[in-house]
Write a protein that holds these residues in place. Structure first.
Motif, PDB file in Angstrom:
ATOM      1  N   VAL A  80       0.843  -1.201   0.000  1.00  0.00           N
ATOM      2  CA  VAL A  80       0.000   0.000   0.000  1.00  0.00           C
ATOM      3  C   VAL A  80       0.877   1.250   0.000  1.00  0.00           C
ATOM      4  O   VAL A  80       1.798   1.373   0.812  1.00  0.00           O
ATOM      5  N   ALA A  81       0.592   2.137  -0.939  1.00  0.00           N
ATOM      6  CA  ALA A  81       1.242   3.450  -0.937  1.00  0.00           C
ATOM      7  C   ALA A  81       0.170   4.466  -0.627  1.00  0.00           C
ATOM      8  O   ALA A  81      -0.897   4.452  -1.235  1.00  0.00           O
ATOM      9  N   SER A  82       0.475   5.327   0.328  1.00  0.00           N
ATOM     10  CA  SER A  82      -0.544   6.289   0.736  1.00  0.00           C
ATOM     11  C   SER A  82       0.047   7.702   0.695  1.00  0.00           C
ATOM     12  O   SER A  82       0.880   8.056   1.529  1.00  0.00           O
TER      13      SER A  82
ATOM     14  N   LEU B  24       8.620   2.526  -2.504  1.00  0.00           N
ATOM     15  CA  LEU B  24       7.778   1.408  -2.068  1.00  0.00           C
ATOM     16  C   LEU B  24       8.598   0.280  -1.452  1.00  0.00           C
ATOM     17  O   LEU B  24       8.109  -0.437  -0.585  1.00  0.00           O
ATOM     18  N   CYS B  25       9.838   0.118  -1.899  1.00  0.00           N
ATOM     19  CA  CYS B  25      10.622  -0.975  -1.296  1.00  0.00           C
ATOM     20  C   CYS B  25      11.614  -0.447  -0.266  1.00  0.00           C
ATOM     21  O   CYS B  25      12.524  -1.176   0.126  1.00  0.00           O
ATOM     22  N   GLY B  26      11.443   0.784   0.181  1.00  0.00           N
ATOM     23  CA  GLY B  26      12.225   1.287   1.309  1.00  0.00           C
ATOM     24  C   GLY B  26      13.614   1.779   0.955  1.00  0.00           C
ATOM     25  O   GLY B  26      14.422   2.040   1.848  1.00  0.00           O
ATOM     26  N   LEU B  27      13.917   1.897  -0.321  1.00  0.00           N
ATOM     27  CA  LEU B  27      15.252   2.374  -0.708  1.00  0.00           C
ATOM     28  C   LEU B  27      15.360   3.884  -0.596  1.00  0.00           C
ATOM     29  O   LEU B  27      16.419   4.417  -0.289  1.00  0.00           O
TER      30      LEU B  27
ATOM     31  N   GLY C  44       1.208  -4.338   6.088  1.00  0.00           N
ATOM     32  CA  GLY C  44       0.931  -3.504   7.256  1.00  0.00           C
ATOM     33  C   GLY C  44       2.152  -2.882   7.908  1.00  0.00           C
ATOM     34  O   GLY C  44       2.023  -2.079   8.819  1.00  0.00           O
ATOM     35  N   GLN C  45       3.355  -3.238   7.461  1.00  0.00           N
ATOM     36  CA  GLN C  45       4.572  -2.704   8.075  1.00  0.00           C
ATOM     37  C   GLN C  45       5.222  -1.688   7.157  1.00  0.00           C
ATOM     38  O   GLN C  45       5.308  -1.929   5.932  1.00  0.00           O
ATOM     39  N   ALA C  46       5.706  -0.591   7.739  1.00  0.00           N
ATOM     40  CA  ALA C  46       6.363   0.431   6.922  1.00  0.00           C
ATOM     41  C   ALA C  46       7.613  -0.154   6.268  1.00  0.00           C
ATOM     42  O   ALA C  46       8.431  -0.803   6.943  1.00  0.00           O
TER      43      ALA C  46
ATOM     44  N   ALA D 208      10.577  -5.275   7.538  1.00  0.00           N
ATOM     45  CA  ALA D 208       9.451  -5.335   6.603  1.00  0.00           C
ATOM     46  C   ALA D 208       9.910  -5.734   5.201  1.00  0.00           C
ATOM     47  O   ALA D 208       9.139  -6.303   4.418  1.00  0.00           O
ATOM     48  N   ARG D 209      11.170  -5.445   4.901  1.00  0.00           N
ATOM     49  CA  ARG D 209      11.666  -5.709   3.544  1.00  0.00           C
ATOM     50  C   ARG D 209      11.851  -7.200   3.263  1.00  0.00           C
ATOM     51  O   ARG D 209      12.133  -7.582   2.134  1.00  0.00           O
ATOM     52  N   LYS D 210      11.699  -8.022   4.304  1.00  0.00           N
ATOM     53  CA  LYS D 210      11.761  -9.474   4.106  1.00  0.00           C
ATOM     54  C   LYS D 210      10.611  -9.936   3.216  1.00  0.00           C
ATOM     55  O   LYS D 210      10.700 -10.962   2.552  1.00  0.00           O
ATOM     56  N   GLY D 211       9.526  -9.162   3.234  1.00  0.00           N
ATOM     57  CA  GLY D 211       8.351  -9.553   2.459  1.00  0.00           C
ATOM     58  C   GLY D 211       8.358  -9.032   1.039  1.00  0.00           C
ATOM     59  O   GLY D 211       7.375  -9.195   0.309  1.00  0.00           O
TER      60      GLY D 211
END
Lengths: 561, 300
Positions: free
Chosen positions: B14-16, B58-61, B73-75, B81-84
């Motif tokens: 989810v991107a918000s 979206l992938c935390g980079l 559900g995790q930021a 969270a990046r494990k998923g």
């Protein structure tokens, strides 16, 4: 787990060049270093056994001769003087009439003084050991005669340390009385006041730093190569935290550093305080290469940055350490601790903390800035070095706590820049140098504080300017007080702190409130212009600077009065 | 894993209100989207539209200036969270000196996979991607670009993530390998993976994606299924076959064939054919392609 995986991967990647040909060659080089190291170390001790000395069985100088490696005590008689021995010592020293004899006599005088000082320092009652506080005033004087020179030690130094012979009366000075005319003239030259230059220990420390520079090159080069090939992206997208990635990329090089540290430490025989100082130097070198490896955009830029950094670091490490006669200067550098440790001299906690704490804080700052850089946009972008450094500072100072920490960590940088400023004003006259230092020191402090505030104010959720100023000013105050405590415990390295003490009559309340108010208010003034364009920023900085200058000048005027 | 019907399943990615500002310039602004399990969402836009920046946020980079990105559900800024997430960058920044198996073993260890488990997964994936076994022990630098890309895709899937974020997955692949990749992505969709991909190859997006998000100048200009987008933005094109030439036509056998982009232009072309004494033989109505829609959205 992830950290070790990255570390092991780094080892395998960086040793990919090893094959059947290169591995034995490398092993040979290592064995060679291990075998040749002790031999080289022993040869480095150029002054060991320099002066052949004959010592009478009942001579009070026997323990002095035994305590100094420059003397080789030979079985001899006074008849051998001028032949096998340069110096004969019974109740008084007798030197051969030659340059060697003069130098030997001078060395004995220095050794005697040091031996006495050490014994007095070990006394439980220091007030009894050093009962007189003496101010030495340099004044023009007529050429020294033998009679005058013999009088100097008893008037210009403490009575206890001036006695040359261990059992001599305060007025007797058998060393100088027995010295030939050339020695008496030499005895009062400035170089005679200083202990000998610790060539061996400094050379050994320098030799220890050479491989560390190589390790820094490898470390930073590896980081840069990974970035330019965009391989770090995959690590950043993994579940590893930035610190784990950086730790993994650094551990193998820390391992090499520890190997060098261990081999050098065992070969040379460093004491444990010296070993800690050497370990700090390793950590600092790797923290520097870590930041530069993440900052540089090309191998050429990295070479430029690393060369500059290692040159500055070597200057900082070795230049103060040369001045062993002035501990307040020498113990600005951890190399002084290492050197003293190699020489077998004891180092107190005060000097040790003075020598190591600022460098440790700078190393922490470098690691935190590196962590701030560990983002895809900063690692793989082509923005200028300053803007990337600012981006990193922005991450560090993004929160209130971060802003406070940034204020604390600005202090060692301020001290380093102020030392550099001091070095620059040395050629100036006193009347030009003092205002230059007062104004320059204020500019350095306010500039650093404003940089931290600017970083925070351009971050995601900035606090109001006044609050940012309060946080950074308080942080800087805390860091400065920490440095002051260390300085006072050690040698009193912060002249401004001491002046404040004098002006305020030692009132601790005012001593704390005045600088706190200065740093907070000046930082608030500086912060008021941030985030409103370059013009406002510079105007606010000028205001903060003016305020700080006024404070410094008031302190200075008070101290002079 | 329990497979929920697509409409019911909770969105995995989810991107918000995601936004990224570089000084006064907004590279991405107010991007809100979600990807549910068993669906493929395509992110489409011209160069500089903000696709890669959005994917990286979206992938935390890349840390967003505004908004949040969550996976399950995790930021995504939180490392755990990046494990998923399985992320495939546009280029394949792998270790050229390593073999595919060694490279995958390294990345498996980063995701906490045991050595045996990692090896088994790597071999299964390389087989599914049709990378022949002899290549498994060759340095990646010696593989063809297509084979290296397969290794990169295997790396993104190694830890069996629920969400796949693929930046130009078919970049540099030949048509045959591209078809293989498309089939593989459809298999992954059937397995319940939530897939978000960006592509310049619009035909691939048309073929694969359940939902298409059009980005223009960092903002979402349109979104929906292909048919929804055609309905909302497409103006049909017409292909006219006539026995006389008309503007934009080319001879094709005995006839002249040409495409016109609007009913008005069609009327003009028909009038020209009739005026020349000819007869319109056939008029085909062509649905607008994604490229047409993108051009219209971009105002080109």
């Amino acid at each position: 787990m992830g950290t070790w995986a990255v570390a092991w991967h780094e080892v395998r990647r960086s040793t990919a060049f090893l094959n059947r040909r290169t591995a034995p060659l490398l092993a040979l080089v290592f064995v060679g270093i291990l075998l040749l190291g002790p031999f080289v170390v022993s040869r480095l001790d150029a002054q060991r056994g320099l002066y052949p000395v004959g010592v009478a069985a009942d001579s009070p100088f026997a323990p002095v001769v035994a305590s100094d490696a420059r003397f080789a005590a030979l079985p001899a008689t006074q008849a051998d003087l001028g032949g096998r021995i340069a110096l004969w010592v019974d109740t008084a020293p007798h030197a051969e009439t030659s340059a060697r004899g003069t130098a030997a006599l001078q060395a004995l005088r220095q050794a005697t003084q040091r031996w006495l000082d050490e014994r007095l320092s070990a006394e439980a009652d220091q007030a009894a050991a050093f009962p007189v506080l003496v101010n030495i005033l340099n004044a023009p004087q007529a050429p020294v005669t033998a009679a005058a020179s013999s009088a100097i030690p008893s008037t210009a130094t403490t009575p206890a340390s001036s006695s040359a012979g261990p059992t001599a009366t305060p007025t007797a000075n058998p060393v100088l009385d027995a010295a030939p005319p050339e020695a008496r003239t030499l005895a009062v030259k400035p170089r005679d006041v200083n202990p000998p230059f610790p060539v061996r220990s400094l050379l050994l420390t320098f030799a220890f730093l050479i491989p560390m520079n190589l390790v820094a090159q490898l470390h930073a080069g590896s980081l840069l190569a990974e970035r330019t090939r965009h391989r770090t992206v995959l690590l950043l997208a993994s579940p590893l935290a930035p610190w784990q990635i950086l730790a993994g990329r650094t551990l193998p090089y820390l391992g090499i550093g520890l190997f060098v540290w261990l081999v050098a430490g065992v070969a040379v025989g460093v004491g444990w305080l010296g070993a800690i100082a050497a370990l700090l130097v390793i950590v600092f070198v790797l923290a520097t290469s870590l930041l530069l490896g993440l900052l540089a955009r090309s191998p050429r830029e990295l070479t430029f940055l690393l060369t500059g950094a290692t040159t500055m670091l070597s200057t900082f490490l070795f230049l103060p350490a040369i001045f062993t006669a002035i501990p307040q200067v020498a113990f600005l550098s951890p190399v002084a601790v290492i050197s003293a440790s190699i020489e077998g001299d004891s180092v107190g906690w005060g000097p040790f903390l003075c020598a190591t704490l600022p460098l440790a804080l700078v190393a922490v700052s470098l690691v935190l800035l590196s962590l701030g850089l560990t983002r895809d946009e900063t690692l793989h972008g082509q923005a200028s070095l300053s803007s990337r450094l600012m981006a990193s500072l922005r991450r560090l100072a993004a929160t209130r706590r971060g802003l406070l920490v940034a204020g604390i960590l600005a202090v060692p940088f301020a001290l380093a820049l102020q030392l550099f400023l001091l070095a620059l004003v040395i050629p100036l006259t006193l009347y030009a140098a003092i205002p230059a230092v007062v104004l320059g020191a204020a500019l350095v402090e306010e500039g650093l504080k404003q940089a931290a505030v600017s970083a925070h104010r351009t971050a995601g959720r900035p606090r109001p300017a006044w609050l940012s100023g309060v946080l950074v000013g308080s942080g800087f105050f805390l860091g400065e007080k920490l440095a002051l405590i260390v300085g006072l415990v050690g040698f009193g390295l912060l002249p401004s702190g001491q002046s404040a003490l004098a002006v305020l009559g030692g009132g601790t309340g005012l001593l704390l409130i005045a600088p706190l108010a200065l740093h907070v208010v000046a930082a608030m003034v500086g912060a008021s212009g941030t985030g409103r364009g370059r013009g406002w920023t510079l105007t606010a900085l000028a205001g903060a600077w003016a305020l700080h200058c006024a404070y410094n000048l008031a302190i200075l005027a008070g101290a002079l009065a | 894993m329990v497979k929920w019907p697509r409409a019911v399943a909770r969105a995995m990615l989810v991107a918000s209100g995601l936004g990224k500002h570089y000084g006064p310039v907004a590279a991405v602004a107010e991007v809100t989207l979600e990807v549910r399990p068993g669906t493929i969402v395509g992110l489409v836009g011209n160069n500089g539209a903000g696709k890669s920046t959005t994917l990286k946020m979206l992938c935390g980079l890349v840390e967003p200036t505004t908004g949040t990105a969550t996976v399950d559900g995790q930021a995504t800024l939180r490392p755990a969270a990046r494990k998923g997430i399985g992320y495939l960058p546009e280029d394949s920044p792998l270790y050229d000196e390593q073999t595919p198996l060694a490279c995958l073993a390294f990345f498996g260890s980063l995701y906490g996979l045991r050595r045996k488990e990692s090896k088994a997964r790597a071999e299964t994936l390389l087989r599914r991607l049709r990378l022949d076994e002899p290549f498994w022990k060759k340095p990646i630098g010696e593989l063809s670009k297509g084979s290296a890309r397969k290794v990169a895709i295997a790396r993104a899937l190694l830890h069996d993530p629920g969400v796949l974020i693929l930046d130009e997955p078919a970049s540099g692949l030949d048509p045959a390998t591209r078809r293989e990749l498309d089939a593989f992505l459809l298999e992954l969709r059937a397995e319940g993976k939530a897939i978000l991909l960006s592509a310049h190859n619009l035909r691939q997006v048309e073929d694969l994606c359940d939902t298409i998000v059009l980005l223009h100048q960092g903002q979402i200009a349109a979104r929906g299924s292909l048919s929804e987008l055609r309905h909302a933005f497409g103006t049909p094109r017409y292909r006219l076959h006539a026995d006389r030439p008309f503007p934009g036509s080319a001879p094709q056998g005995p006839l002249h064939v040409g495409e016109v982009a609007s009913p008005v232009l069609l009327e003009e072309a028909l009038a020209r054919v009739r005026a020349a004494g000819g007869t319109p033989v056939e008029v085909e109505s062509l649905p607008p392609s994604l490229d047409d829609i993108l051009r219209r959205v971009a105002g080109a």
